[in-house]
Design a protein around this motif. Structure first.
Motif, PDB file in Angstrom:
ATOM      1  N   MET A   1       0.848  -1.196   0.000  1.00 31.76           N
ATOM      2  CA  MET A   1       0.000   0.000   0.000  1.00 31.76           C
ATOM      3  C   MET A   1       0.884   1.247   0.000  1.00 31.76           C
ATOM      4  O   MET A   1       1.819   1.351   0.790  1.00 31.76           O
ATOM      5  CB  MET A   1      -0.909   0.008   1.227  1.00 31.76           C
ATOM      6  CG  MET A   1      -1.735   1.287   1.381  1.00 31.76           C
ATOM      7  SD  MET A   1      -2.848   1.252   2.789  1.00 31.76           S
ATOM      8  CE  MET A   1      -4.117   0.156   2.150  1.00 31.76           C
ATOM      9  N   GLU A   2       0.549   2.177  -0.891  1.00 30.42           N
ATOM     10  CA  GLU A   2       1.342   3.402  -0.977  1.00 30.42           C
ATOM     11  C   GLU A   2       0.758   4.471  -0.061  1.00 30.42           C
ATOM     12  O   GLU A   2      -0.453   4.649   0.033  1.00 30.42           O
ATOM     13  CB  GLU A   2       1.365   3.897  -2.416  1.00 30.42           C
ATOM     14  CG  GLU A   2       2.398   4.988  -2.662  1.00 30.42           C
ATOM     15  CD  GLU A   2       2.536   5.332  -4.133  1.00 30.42           C
ATOM     16  OE1 GLU A   2       3.412   4.755  -4.798  1.00 30.42           O
ATOM     17  OE2 GLU A   2       1.739   6.161  -4.617  1.00 30.42           O
ATOM     18  N   LEU A   3       1.657   5.171   0.607  1.00 29.29           N
ATOM     19  CA  LEU A   3       1.266   6.223   1.541  1.00 29.29           C
ATOM     20  C   LEU A   3       2.117   7.447   1.247  1.00 29.29           C
ATOM     21  O   LEU A   3       3.337   7.328   1.049  1.00 29.29           O
ATOM     22  CB  LEU A   3       1.517   5.741   2.971  1.00 29.29           C
ATOM     23  CG  LEU A   3       0.901   6.527   4.126  1.00 29.29           C
ATOM     24  CD1 LEU A   3      -0.617   6.472   4.059  1.00 29.29           C
ATOM     25  CD2 LEU A   3       1.385   5.954   5.458  1.00 29.29           C
ATOM     26  N   LYS A   4       1.492   8.621   1.207  1.00 29.57           N
ATOM     27  CA  LYS A   4       2.239   9.841   0.962  1.00 29.57           C
ATOM     28  C   LYS A   4       2.420  10.599   2.263  1.00 29.57           C
ATOM     29  O   LYS A   4       1.444  10.972   2.924  1.00 29.57           O
ATOM     30  CB  LYS A   4       1.531  10.729  -0.069  1.00 29.57           C
ATOM     31  CG  LYS A   4       2.413  11.873  -0.585  1.00 29.57           C
ATOM     32  CD  LYS A   4       1.812  12.532  -1.813  1.00 29.57           C
ATOM     33  CE  LYS A   4       2.759  13.591  -2.376  1.00 29.57           C
ATOM     34  NZ  LYS A   4       2.212  14.218  -3.600  1.00 29.57           N
ATOM     35  N   LEU A   5       3.680  10.811   2.649  1.00 36.31           N
ATOM     36  CA  LEU A   5       4.018  11.513   3.881  1.00 36.31           C
ATOM     37  C   LEU A   5       5.080  12.557   3.602  1.00 36.31           C
ATOM     38  O   LEU A   5       6.080  12.260   2.947  1.00 36.31           O
ATOM     39  CB  LEU A   5       4.538  10.531   4.944  1.00 36.31           C
ATOM     40  CG  LEU A   5       3.551   9.548   5.562  1.00 36.31           C
ATOM     41  CD1 LEU A   5       4.276   8.626   6.515  1.00 36.31           C
ATOM     42  CD2 LEU A   5       2.421  10.276   6.277  1.00 36.31           C
ATOM     43  N   ALA A   6       4.862  13.764   4.103  1.00 32.49           N
ATOM     44  CA  ALA A   6       5.827  14.856   3.940  1.00 32.49           C
ATOM     45  C   ALA A   6       6.244  15.015   2.479  1.00 32.49           C
ATOM     46  O   ALA A   6       7.402  15.297   2.170  1.00 32.49           O
ATOM     47  CB  ALA A   6       7.061  14.615   4.822  1.00 32.49           C
ATOM     48  N   GLY A   7       5.294  14.810   1.580  1.00 31.03           N
ATOM     49  CA  GLY A   7       5.564  14.982   0.159  1.00 31.03           C
ATOM     50  C   GLY A   7       6.271  13.815  -0.499  1.00 31.03           C
ATOM     51  O   GLY A   7       6.579  13.871  -1.692  1.00 31.03           O
ATOM     52  N   GLU A  14       3.724  -5.874   2.920  1.00 27.18           N
ATOM     53  CA  GLU A  14       3.314  -7.014   3.739  1.00 27.18           C
ATOM     54  C   GLU A  14       4.519  -7.740   4.342  1.00 27.18           C
ATOM     55  O   GLU A  14       4.364  -8.578   5.233  1.00 27.18           O
ATOM     56  CB  GLU A  14       2.461  -8.000   2.929  1.00 27.18           C
ATOM     57  CG  GLU A  14       3.141  -8.591   1.718  1.00 27.18           C
ATOM     58  CD  GLU A  14       2.909  -7.776   0.455  1.00 27.18           C
ATOM     59  OE1 GLU A  14       3.049  -8.359  -0.646  1.00 27.18           O
ATOM     60  OE2 GLU A  14       2.589  -6.575   0.561  1.00 27.18           O
ATOM     61  N   GLU A  15       5.713  -7.409   3.880  1.00 26.17           N
ATOM     62  CA  GLU A  15       6.930  -7.938   4.510  1.00 26.17           C
ATOM     63  C   GLU A  15       7.236  -7.237   5.837  1.00 26.17           C
ATOM     64  O   GLU A  15       8.249  -7.513   6.469  1.00 26.17           O
ATOM     65  CB  GLU A  15       8.134  -7.775   3.567  1.00 26.17           C
ATOM     66  CG  GLU A  15       8.188  -8.769   2.419  1.00 26.17           C
ATOM     67  CD  GLU A  15       7.453  -8.270   1.173  1.00 26.17           C
ATOM     68  OE1 GLU A  15       6.817  -7.186   1.241  1.00 26.17           O
ATOM     69  OE2 GLU A  15       7.515  -8.971   0.150  1.00 26.17           O
ATOM     70  N   ASN A 208      -1.291 -11.653   5.061  1.00 23.98           N
ATOM     71  CA  ASN A 208      -0.275 -12.527   4.463  1.00 23.98           C
ATOM     72  C   ASN A 208       0.287 -11.978   3.165  1.00 23.98           C
ATOM     73  O   ASN A 208       1.479 -12.109   2.889  1.00 23.98           O
ATOM     74  CB  ASN A 208      -0.870 -13.923   4.214  1.00 23.98           C
ATOM     75  CG  ASN A 208      -1.048 -14.700   5.497  1.00 23.98           C
ATOM     76  OD1 ASN A 208      -0.341 -14.465   6.473  1.00 23.98           O
ATOM     77  ND2 ASN A 208      -1.998 -15.631   5.510  1.00 23.98           N
ATOM     78  N   ASP A 209      -0.572 -11.365   2.352  1.00 22.70           N
ATOM     79  CA  ASP A 209      -0.115 -10.929   1.032  1.00 22.70           C
ATOM     80  C   ASP A 209      -0.521  -9.496   0.702  1.00 22.70           C
ATOM     81  O   ASP A 209      -0.498  -9.087  -0.462  1.00 22.70           O
ATOM     82  CB  ASP A 209      -0.638 -11.876  -0.052  1.00 22.70           C
ATOM     83  CG  ASP A 209      -2.156 -11.997  -0.035  1.00 22.70           C
ATOM     84  OD1 ASP A 209      -2.809 -11.337   0.820  1.00 22.70           O
ATOM     85  OD2 ASP A 209      -2.703 -12.736  -0.877  1.00 22.70           O
ATOM     86  N   SER A 210      -0.927  -8.724   1.702  1.00 20.77           N
ATOM     87  CA  SER A 210      -1.355  -7.356   1.440  1.00 20.77           C
ATOM     88  C   SER A 210      -1.386  -6.544   2.735  1.00 20.77           C
ATOM     89  O   SER A 210      -1.214  -7.082   3.828  1.00 20.77           O
ATOM     90  CB  SER A 210      -2.735  -7.346   0.774  1.00 20.77           C
ATOM     91  OG  SER A 210      -3.705  -7.882   1.657  1.00 20.77           O
TER      92      SER A 210
END
Length: 215
Positions: A1-7, A14-15, A208-210
């Protein structure tokens, strides 16, 4: 999952790591290597294969993301020096093109001479890596510093998800509030600390995978 922080765009994987693709940098918290040997010395039966399985997981991360740099956000090695450190050091020697940096945590108690003999750079918290501040322990960040985010570990955050009937599933998670993103413990022999999300915070459960946003 992509997260945008401080630009910046960060990948929550999941690892149980964060990957910052623009900088080809991975962040890992709370491996607690050496803990299995520590428990066996105390007479508690723990499979010795755990150390190899943990290092294999790091190898998989290297193969998948091809990082040039890996930050360990504290509690890399749980106890006093034992043979598991030699196994980990052999792993480091196989990846000399990768920069490995340890932000020391409360369990990182090996003698400085041991670290100096390894392919591992040691830093104290807090460590500035704009626009992030790296640490092992969660830091209190001045809310006036709008573009500063603390990446840290230490808490081993976990969340309970209600299933059918009275059943609950406990999962490791990433925990984010306004100025902080706390990583789950990478080590699988660490346990979880159940968190109570505060207003305005976000919880990302590790499946497990996400990665699934819960709150």
């Amino acid at each position: 999952m992509e997260l945008k922080l401080a630009g910046e765009k960060l990948l929550l994987s999941e690892e149980k790591i964060i990957y910052w693709s623009v900088q080809q940098t991975a962040f890992i918290a709370d491996l607690h290597l050496g803990k299995t040997t520590h428990f066996r010395k105390s007479g508690i039966a723990v499979p010795p294969a755990i150390i190899k399985a943990e290092i294999d997981r790091i190898e998989n991360i290297i193969s998948k993301f091809r990082p040039k740099r890996i930050f360990f956000l504290g509690d890399l090695f749980h106890s006093d020096l034992n043979h598991e450190w030699n196994i980990f050091n052999q792993f480091l020697e196989q990846h000399t093109k990768i920069e490995f940096i340890l932000i020391k945590g409360n369990h990182d108690i090996l003698n400085e001479s041991v670290y100096k003999l390894s392919h591992l750079k040691i830093e104290k918290e807090p460590y500035q890596l704009n626009p992030f501040i790296l640490s092992h322990h969660p830091l209190k960040i001045d809310t006036a510093e709008k573009e500063i985010i603390n990446l840290c570990g230490h808490l081993h955050p976990g969340i309970s998800i209600k299933g059918k009937g009275r059943s609950y599933l406990s999962l490791p998670c990433f925990y984010q509030d306004e100025k902080q993103l706390i990583l789950p413990a990478f080590g699988r022999f660490t346990g979880l600390a159940k968190i109570k999300p505060k207003k305005g915070s976000s919880v990302f459960a590790v499946l497990n995978d996400s990665i699934k946003k819960i709150v």
